[in-house]
Design an enzyme around this catalytic site. Structure first.
Site, PDB file in Angstrom:
ATOM      1  CG  PHE A 231      -1.983   2.906  -1.017  1.00 16.31           C
ATOM      2  CD1 PHE A 231      -2.730   3.296  -2.524  1.00 16.31           C
ATOM      3  CD2 PHE A 231      -0.487   2.604  -0.760  1.00 16.31           C
ATOM      4  CE1 PHE A 231      -2.330   4.461  -3.068  1.00 16.31           C
ATOM      5  CE2 PHE A 231      -0.273   4.249  -1.571  1.00 16.31           C
ATOM      6  CZ  PHE A 231      -0.545   4.897  -2.685  1.00 16.31           C
ATOM      7  CG  HIS A 232      -5.404   1.178   5.133  1.00 21.71           C
ATOM      8  ND1 HIS A 232      -4.910   2.255   5.668  1.00 21.71           N
ATOM      9  CD2 HIS A 232      -4.143   0.612   4.060  1.00 21.71           C
ATOM     10  CE1 HIS A 232      -3.792   2.213   5.523  1.00 21.71           C
ATOM     11  NE2 HIS A 232      -3.154   1.134   5.652  1.00 21.71           N
ATOM     12  N   PRO A 233      -7.997  -0.364   0.740  1.00 20.54           N
ATOM     13  CG  PRO A 233      -8.255  -1.253  -1.163  1.00 20.54           C
ATOM     14  CD  PRO A 233      -7.846  -0.382   0.031  1.00 20.54           C
TER      15      PRO A 233
END
Length: 519
Positions: free
Chosen positions: A462-464
């Site tokens: 969850f690091h876009p």
């Protein structure tokens, strides 16, 4: 104009911007959030991320397109939809990345974005547990604390890392994060401290700051090449001299496209009038893909067995209610490590999130045996994806295609990561716990078999970032290229992904953006 500034998205960046820009009483600021207020109790209990991700009360509940590199699987892609945004549902780990990341941006031509340039913006809002020094701030709004629980099995994993040549690290945020140690977290007194709690709540009494929740923006109104305001889903228009998109790496490029800023041919095909052609909008998506090998252990307590009975659950609840300690106070990951995948790598390119628990997939029950999960990700993936509007209807989610493992270099690093993880659990300090690999299972040793297993079980961490990158969609002052009065301030502006978690870098980006705008 109805307002001087409209900020779209009350997430990590939006809450900080609202605080800083409204500090000038002459600046009328409107903060618009599609989600609701952060009154849901599980937001504030650290372990409550289990009940906020995948919950439409707090999450957009997005999914990726089928990813070819993951055997065609579509993944859940949590994004915060509540005051505080992702900082209200994330893992609370405070991580800046490496000095080399930021210096790399500056060397690529983004002047003012190097490590030394950014240190004052990190320090400005920090209330670090060890106080202020040359690297940390001690008097800011954001509490950065140590975790409030302890697992002996994680101490053994730390010792095993040291035995394999990795140095101990007390603080991952001093420029070089290589080493093994316990993560510091954005908590205060055993409770989550989101961007809403740290920055928005103290500013909400200001008469020049308005906050509108449950208000989804349909598009930015652009006339004559200048942003004039926003249009909401119900058709209302609100005008402002400046519009700032802080809707995140999915929301901001999607809104740009809905507003006519993007690839003109594609927009025309969707029936969206092109206001400014820029094919880079929504492109260059980068994200960290985590592999989650699981090792069963003996003679060690983990959350799997502590939470296995009603009595155990009751003790966990009581410990938190009385002391704000124990498993309910814990971030998803407690112990971390940054290591190099090979001797030719200049700085650490693998990140571990060690967890004293295991489960088949997020949202499912814990395994019925004590175990440790050794989540590991490639910090600097070469694969690139995209975020694209698929309809002119703002209620239709965009296509999210991360393209994990599309580049052969990423597949090589994935295999090296698995080899390193297996060697770690063979190290002497863990021998007495007799670790046994249960996922993917040490029968999967051939490259193609192991890649298949990774493709079956890996997930986003969850690091876009990168979908409105500097030099491509925005300039170095974060103004949208080709459109006046419009800025993007969130993780989407990163020209390349940082070597670690992305919440702290997003706060620093917002801090710098606010300073530039106020100047």
């Amino acid at each position: 104009m109805d307002h001087d500034v409209i900020i779209v998205g009350a997430g990590t960046a939006g809450c900080l911007l609202a605080n800083r820009l409204s500090a000038d009483p002459a600046t009328r600021v409107l903060l618009v959030e599609a989600g609701g207020r952060d009154t849901y109790p599980w937001i504030h209990v650290p372990a409550g991320y289990l009940y906020t991700m995948g919950n439409p009360r707090t999450d957009w509940c997005l999914r990726t397109a089928p990813v070819p590199g993951l055997a065609g699987r579509a993944l859940a892609y949590p994004r915060g939809r509540v005051l505080g945004g992702c900082s209200s549902i994330n893992g609370m780990i405070y991580m800046r990345g490496q000095a080399a990341d930021w210096d790399g941006w500056a060397q690529a031509g983004h002047r003012g974005w190097g490590w030394d340039d950014m240190l004052p913006f990190f320090k400005r809002h920090e209330a670090h547990v060890d106080g202020g020094d040359d690297v940390h701030g001690g008097a800011g709004e954001l509490a950065i604390d140590r975790q409030r629980l302890h697992w002996p099995i994680l101490d053994a994993v730390r010792d095993a890392m040291v035995a394999t040549g990795v140095p101990e690290a007390r603080d991952f945020n001093r420029g070089d994060n290589e080493g093994v140690g316990y993560y510091q977290v954005t908590q205060r007194g055993g409770r989550r401290l989101s961007a809403a709690g740290a920055f928005l709540k103290p500013a909400q009494g200001r008469p020049n700051l308005a906050v509108s929740v449950g208000a989804q923006v349909a598009r930015v109104v652009i006339e004559g090449g200048i942003a004039r305001g926003i249009e909401l889903m119900d058709g209302r228009r609100i005008t402002a001299a400046r519009v700032i998109l802080s809707a995140g790496s999915v929301g901001s490029p999607h809104l740009l496209e809905l507003s006519g800023v993007g690839d003109g041919d594609r927009l025309q095909g969707l029936g969206i009038e092109t206001r400014h052609h820029n094919a880079a909008v929504g492109a260059e998506l980068q994200d960290h893909l985590q592999m989650r090998p699981v090792f069963r252990v003996r003679g060690a307590e983990t959350l799997n067995d502590r939470a296995a009975t009603l009595a155990g659950k009751a003790r966990i609840a009581l410990e938190y209610a009385l002391h704000r300690r124990g498993p309910l106070s814990m971030a998803p990951s407690q112990l971390g490590a940054f290591v190099r995948s090979g001797p030719e790598v200049a700085t650490a390119d693998l990140q571990y999130h060690f967890q004293p628990l295991s489960l088949e997939a997020f949202g499912e029950d814990l395994d019925p045996f004590p175990a440790v999960t050794a989540s590991v990700c490639n910090l600097r993936p070469r694969s690139r994806g995209h975020v694209r509007a698929v309809s002119p209807d703002p209620g239709t989610p965009p296509e999210i295609q991360p393209n994990y493992l599309a580049d052969e270099a990423d597949r090589i690093v994935a295999m090296r990561a698995m080899e390193r993880t297996r060697a770690l659990f063979r190290a002497a300090p863990l021998a007495r716990y007799r670790p046994e690999e249960v996922r993917p299972g040490d029968v999967h040793t051939e490259r193609e078999a192991l890649l298949t297993e990774v493709a079956r079980n890996a997930s986003s961490i969850f690091h876009p970032v990168g979908t409105c990158g500097m030099g491509r969609v925005v300039d170095d002052r974060l103004a949208v290229i080709g459109v006046g009065g419009l800025h993007v301030v969130d993780a989407s502006v990163m020209p390349s992904i940082v070597s670690g978690n992305t919440n702290a870098p997003t706060l620093a980006i917002a801090e710098k953006a606010a300073a530039m705008m106020m100047a």
